[in-house]
Design a protein around this motif. Sequence first.
Motif, PDB file in Angstrom:
ATOM      1  N   TYR A   9       0.818  -1.218   0.000  1.00 20.09           N
ATOM      2  CA  TYR A   9       0.000   0.000   0.000  1.00 20.09           C
ATOM      3  C   TYR A   9       0.857   1.277   0.000  1.00 20.09           C
ATOM      4  CZ  TYR A   9      -3.026   3.703   1.518  1.00 20.09           C
ATOM      5  OH  TYR A   9      -3.667   4.910   1.600  1.00 20.09           O
ATOM      6  N   ARG A  25       1.107  14.560   3.489  1.00 17.59           N
ATOM      7  CA  ARG A  25       1.028  14.128   4.902  1.00 17.59           C
ATOM      8  C   ARG A  25       1.675  15.170   5.819  1.00 17.59           C
ATOM      9  NH1 ARG A  25      -1.063   9.121   4.907  1.00 17.59           N
ATOM     10  NH2 ARG A  25      -0.398   7.616   3.326  1.00 17.59           N
ATOM     11  N   ALA A  44      -9.839   5.565   9.482  1.00 16.85           N
ATOM     12  CA  ALA A  44      -9.487   4.931   8.213  1.00 16.85           C
ATOM     13  C   ALA A  44      -7.974   5.041   8.040  1.00 16.85           C
ATOM     14  CB  ALA A  44     -10.242   5.566   7.043  1.00 16.85           C
ATOM     15  N   ASP A  65      -9.323   1.478  11.791  1.00 17.40           N
ATOM     16  CA  ASP A  65      -9.661   1.105  10.401  1.00 17.40           C
ATOM     17  C   ASP A  65     -10.489  -0.178  10.470  1.00 17.40           C
ATOM     18  OD1 ASP A  65      -8.142   1.928   7.494  1.00 17.40           O
ATOM     19  OD2 ASP A  65      -9.226   0.013   7.528  1.00 17.40           O
ATOM     20  N   SER A 115      -7.350  10.684   6.416  1.00 23.94           N
ATOM     21  CA  SER A 115      -6.590  10.973   5.196  1.00 23.94           C
ATOM     22  C   SER A 115      -6.890   9.922   4.138  1.00 23.94           C
ATOM     23  CB  SER A 115      -5.078  10.945   5.478  1.00 23.94           C
ATOM     24  OG  SER A 115      -4.710  12.039   6.263  1.00 23.94           O
TER      25      SER A 115
HETATM   26  C1  LIG Z   1      -6.890   4.760   0.828  1.00 21.60           C
HETATM   27  S1  LIG Z   1      -6.812   4.053   2.429  1.00 21.60           S
HETATM   28  C2  LIG Z   1      -6.178   5.384   3.425  1.00 21.60           C
HETATM   29  C3  LIG Z   1      -5.318   4.890   4.565  1.00 21.60           C
HETATM   30  C4  LIG Z   1      -4.576   5.967   5.348  1.00 21.60           C
HETATM   31  N1  LIG Z   1      -5.465   6.891   5.990  1.00 21.60           N
HETATM   32  C5  LIG Z   1      -3.577   6.727   4.524  1.00 21.60           C
HETATM   33  O1  LIG Z   1      -3.527   7.948   4.606  1.00 21.60           O
HETATM   34  O2  LIG Z   1      -2.799   6.084   3.811  1.00 21.60           O
HETATM   35  C6  LIG Z   1      -8.506   4.041   2.860  1.00 21.60           C
HETATM   36  C7  LIG Z   1      -8.785   3.279   4.139  1.00 21.60           C
HETATM   37  O3  LIG Z   1     -10.148   3.490   4.501  1.00 21.60           O
HETATM   38  C8  LIG Z   1     -10.559   2.334   5.205  1.00 21.60           C
HETATM   39  N2  LIG Z   1     -12.018   2.361   5.314  1.00 21.60           N
HETATM   40  C9  LIG Z   1     -12.940   2.422   4.315  1.00 21.60           C
HETATM   41  N3  LIG Z   1     -14.181   2.412   4.818  1.00 21.60           N
HETATM   42  C10 LIG Z   1     -14.051   2.356   6.174  1.00 21.60           C
HETATM   43  C11 LIG Z   1     -14.976   2.330   7.242  1.00 21.60           C
HETATM   44  N4  LIG Z   1     -16.309   2.336   7.034  1.00 21.60           N
HETATM   45  N5  LIG Z   1     -14.509   2.269   8.496  1.00 21.60           N
HETATM   46  C12 LIG Z   1     -13.167   2.251   8.737  1.00 21.60           C
HETATM   47  N6  LIG Z   1     -12.243   2.264   7.764  1.00 21.60           N
HETATM   48  C13 LIG Z   1     -12.677   2.322   6.493  1.00 21.60           C
HETATM   49  C14 LIG Z   1      -9.984   1.214   4.368  1.00 21.60           C
HETATM   50  O4  LIG Z   1      -9.960  -0.007   5.047  1.00 21.60           O
HETATM   51  C15 LIG Z   1      -8.603   1.769   4.042  1.00 21.60           C
HETATM   52  O5  LIG Z   1      -7.621   1.336   4.941  1.00 21.60           O
END
Ligand SMILES: C[S@@+](CC[C@H](N)C(=O)[O-])C[C@H]1O[C@@H](n2cnc3c(N)ncnc32)[C@H](O)[C@@H]1O
Length: 226
Positions: A9, A25, A44, A65, A115
């Motif tokens: 990721y 960031r 998240a 998350d 984010s």
């Molecule tokens: C693109 S990633 C961003 C991760 C991190 N915040 C970053 O800046 O790299 C999006 C994240 O949103 C989480 N996510 C999506 N829907 C969610 C929910 N309903 N509750 C908690 N996490 C969620 C996903 O599991 C994923 O890890």
Amino acid sequence: MFDALAGRYDLMNDVLSMGQVRLWRKSVQRILRVGPGDRVLDLAAGTGTSSVSFAAAGANVVACDFSLGMLQAGQARLAKSDPLQAKTRGRVAFAAGDALHLPFSGGAFDAVTISFGLRNVQGTREALAEMRRVTRPGGRLVVCEFSTITVEPIDMLYRRYLTGVLPAIARRAARNPEAYEYLSESISDWPSQRELANVIRAAGWSAVKWRDLSLGVVAIHVGRNP
Ligand SMILES: C[S@@+](CC[C@H](N)C(=O)[O-])C[C@H]1O[C@@H](n2cnc3c(N)ncnc32)[C@H](O)[C@@H]1O
């Protein structure tokens, strides 16, 4: 979907953003401005890359998350790295939880941030209201998300990048390239800066403002829990 992306990721973020994600960031960190003792929810949080920077500033951070794969990748990275442990000193806690039903009591945090996550939650306004519930009165919100480019010719080029170049790179470098087609589509479908500000206000946040980064590729919205 995110469980399958977890291993690569952060690497893919660096590649696809050409390193810009690190600057984005840093801006979030500057705008959030947390310090020793502040209670911060990074929602998240994925692998907790942003959470680590808040903890390095002295805050106690919950990285929440609903993807166990992302959380486990973040935990493993922290456990393996002495420099990260020295920076964060046990101030990052990883927690499984759904943005729409957060497992925290009302007013538990001084600041809540998300984010590149809000776009992925099925229920933007509901998630923003739930974030407000767990923020103390006077506490802050910082949302970092892809947004709308404000300069027309550059927007055209960017759309070509999103629909052509980005999926092509993902096909070569990612284990799960379909997820990156979703990324392009979800960015195109996401509300503009002004529209998102209105959704944030409708969820009860006050003093809502935003700042564009990289000409609007990303926008950081802030708000306060009245
Ligand atoms: C693109 S990633 C961003 C991760 C991190 N915040 C970053 O800046 O790299 C999006 C994240 O949103 C989480 N996510 C999506 N829907 C969610 C929910 N309903 N509750 C908690 N996490 C969620 C996903 O599991 C994923 O890890």
